[in-house]
Design an enzyme around this catalytic site. Structure first.
Site, PDB file in Angstrom:
ATOM      1  N   HIS A 114      -8.412  33.925  -4.874  1.00  0.00           N
ATOM      2  CA  HIS A 114      -9.656  33.164  -4.786  1.00  0.00           C
ATOM      3  C   HIS A 114     -10.489  33.151  -6.039  1.00  0.00           C
ATOM      4  CE1 HIS A 114     -13.092  32.026  -2.273  1.00  0.00           C
ATOM      5  NE2 HIS A 114     -13.975  32.970  -2.980  1.00  0.00           N
TER       6      HIS A 114
ATOM      7  N   GLY B  92       0.799  -1.388   0.002  1.00  0.00           N
ATOM      8  CA  GLY B  92      -0.039  -0.070  -0.146  1.00  0.00           C
ATOM      9  C   GLY B  92       0.912   1.334   0.049  1.00  0.00           C
TER      10      GLY B  92
END
Ligand SMILES: Cc1cc2nc3c(=O)[nH]c(=O)nc-3n(C[C@H](O)[C@H](O)[C@H](O)COP(=O)(O)OP(=O)(O)OC[C@H]3O[C@@H](n4cnc5c(N)ncnc54)[C@H](O)[C@@H]3O)c2cc1C
Length: 470
Positions: free
Chosen positions: A442, A181
């Protein structure tokens, strides 16, 4: 007749070809020896083909979720042969880019297998069987790594594959048990499950991506389970056997006892080992660090004039090899360069992506200094909501006294890109104040980094703190 040069480099992967280019920029005559294809593991069997397949898989997933955006797609499907063909085209294009760079920088490329005759002489066995000799005062070993295949019963069965073969699969298996993993395992899990394969991951350690902050590993396992990928951590592979239905049985020991998993195919992604076969470094007395070549921060081995870089010294990333290549040849050519390992970005292109830089919370605490931690979830980041990928968070670990950013850990959308800003913060020894003063556009994903930094001082704006709610 021997070729006399200033710098000879063995291996044309990310470490070797970048070392060659930098040395040429500094005016050196460079010979680059490559036994296979320029670009090495990264371009041909690693970063590039894996990301090309992941990108196709993500696009297919996006089409399947188109209705969430109000879009109507009459049918979604894929032709895996075409997916592979596109991946091959990307690899060819980028490899040809490396070939152009090598040629354009006047580097002499020799196709063949290099080995040491002595500390300043190499023999190259050419593809046609002839040999060539190269002499150089400085030699860089950049021979990389290959897949590790430990002696576990059944790893050689038909149907079991590693990452090299996994990148060339002719079709998507119905089901795969992935052993390991770590980065490669979770990237393949993401890619194959995106194409509809049923995936089970077996990881021996207690969390996925075990080199990352454990919080990140836990969050990734949660997200994987949500998208139908089964995760077994703390689970050891015992053996693989052929099952009567033509598939494979995988015997494992889980924390609660023995179990058998079943799948059409099994992928082994349990790491890579440095490649030094046939180099003849043992004859030169080059010191080793387990199987890796031992180097100092100037990339020098213990033998004067011999440098080593990349996976063969334990680097895990192409970008580490790039930098080590530059450092090695700068030192070889009389400059003064040193590797700084404080801010190497760790990146895993699973879904959601994982990235980090600097110290984990645990490592920072272990230094004895007082620390503070800030977190910010992507669900509170406008751009993440807009693009429909709001799982995950950013975690910032900072020194409590001066606010220096010590480590940043991310799981979420495009964090393998976002980590660049965090790496700059760590290497520049930036403080939480520095990050807070930096105006972030933003709506963009990097806002999550600024907000996590603000959260260190409990002043994140776009999240309601529990105390403030009262
Ligand atoms: C599936 C997968 C995905 C990966 N994804 C990423 C990723 O997204 N980002 C990332 O940064 N890293 C990734 N990596 C890791 C990355 O590929 C390696 O860190 C990087 O390639 C190491 O570069 P290197 O130059 O040290 O060695 P290599 O790239 O392995 O190159 C070594 C070269 O040396 C040649 N060579 C070896 N011995 C000799 C010899 N005696 N004579 C001549 N030539 C020789 C080899 O043929 C090879 O071309 C991935 C790896 C894998 C396997």
């Amino acid at each position: 007749m021997a070729i006399d040069t200033d710098i000879a480099i063995i291996g044309g992967g990310p470490g070797g070809y970048v070392a060659g280019i930098r040395a040429a920029q500094l005016g050196a005559r460079v010979v680059l020896i490559e036994k296979d294809q320029l670009g090495g593991t990264c371009t041909n069997r690693g970063c590039i083909p894996s990301k090309a397949l992941l990108d196709a898989s993500a696009r297919y997933q996006a089409i399947q979720h188109a209705s969430e955006f109000g879009l109507t797609v009459s049918s979604a499907g894929f032709d895996f042969a075409q997916v592979q063909a596109r991946k091959d085209k990307v690899v060819r294009q980028l490899r040809s880019g490396v070939e152009t760079l090598v040629k354009g920088n006047g580097i002499t490329l020799i196709h063949g297998v290099g080995s040491f005759i002595d500390a300043h002489r190499l023999q190259v066995r050419l593809d046609d069987g002839r040999t060539e000799e190269v002499t150089a005062p400085n030699i860089v070993i950049a021979t990389g790594s290959v897949e590790s295949r430990p002696p576990i019963p059944g790893l050689d069965l038909p149907g079991v594959f590693g990452s090299d073969q996994g990148l060339e699969l002719p079709e998507v298996p119905k089901s795969v048990v992935i052993i390991g993993g770590g980065a490669i395992g979770v990237e393949f899990a993401t890619m194959l499950s995106g194409f509809g394969s049923e995936i089970t991951i077996v990881e021996m350690l207690s969390s996925l991506v075990p080199t990352e902050d454990p919080e990140i590993g836990r969050a990734l396992a949660q997200q994987f389970e949500r998208r139908g990928i089964h995760v077994h951590t703390g689970t050891r592979l015992e053996r693989i056997t052929q099952s009567p239905d033509g598939g494979l049985d995988v015997a494992v020991t889980t924390p609660t006892g023995a179990a058998t998993l079943h799948a059409e195919r099994v992928m082994v992604a349990i790491g890579r080992v440095p490649y030094t076969q046939g180099l003849g470094i043992d004859r030169l007395g080059i010191e080793m660090n387990r199987h890796f070549i031992k180097v100092n921060t100037r990339m020098q081995t213990n033998v004067p004039g011999i440098y080593a870089i990349g996976d063969v010294v334990g680097g895990r990333y192409a970008h580490t090899a790039f930098m080590q290549g530059e450092v090695a040849v700068e030192n070889a050519l009389g400059h003064d360069a040193e590797m700084d390992y404080r801010a190497i970005p760790n990146v895993t292109f699973c879904s959601p992506q994982v990235a980090s830089v600097g110290l984990t919370e645990e490592q920072a605490r272990a230094t004895g200094q007082e620390i503070k931690v800030g977190r910010f979830p992507f669900i509170a980041t406008a751009k993440a909501v807009i693009v429909g990928e709001s799982a995950g968070f950013v975690k910032v670990v900072a020194d409590a006294k001066y606010g220096q950013v010590l480590g940043v850990h991310m799981i979420g959308p495009e964090v393998t890109d976002l980590i660049a800003e965090a790496a700059l913060a760590v290497i520049m020894e930036a403080t939480i104040e520095d990050v807070a003063h930096t105006i972030h556009a933003h709506p963009t994903l990097p806002e999550a980094f600024k907000e996590a930094a603000l959260d260190v001082e409990q002043r994140a704006i776009h999240v309601v703190r529990r105390a403030a709610r009262r």
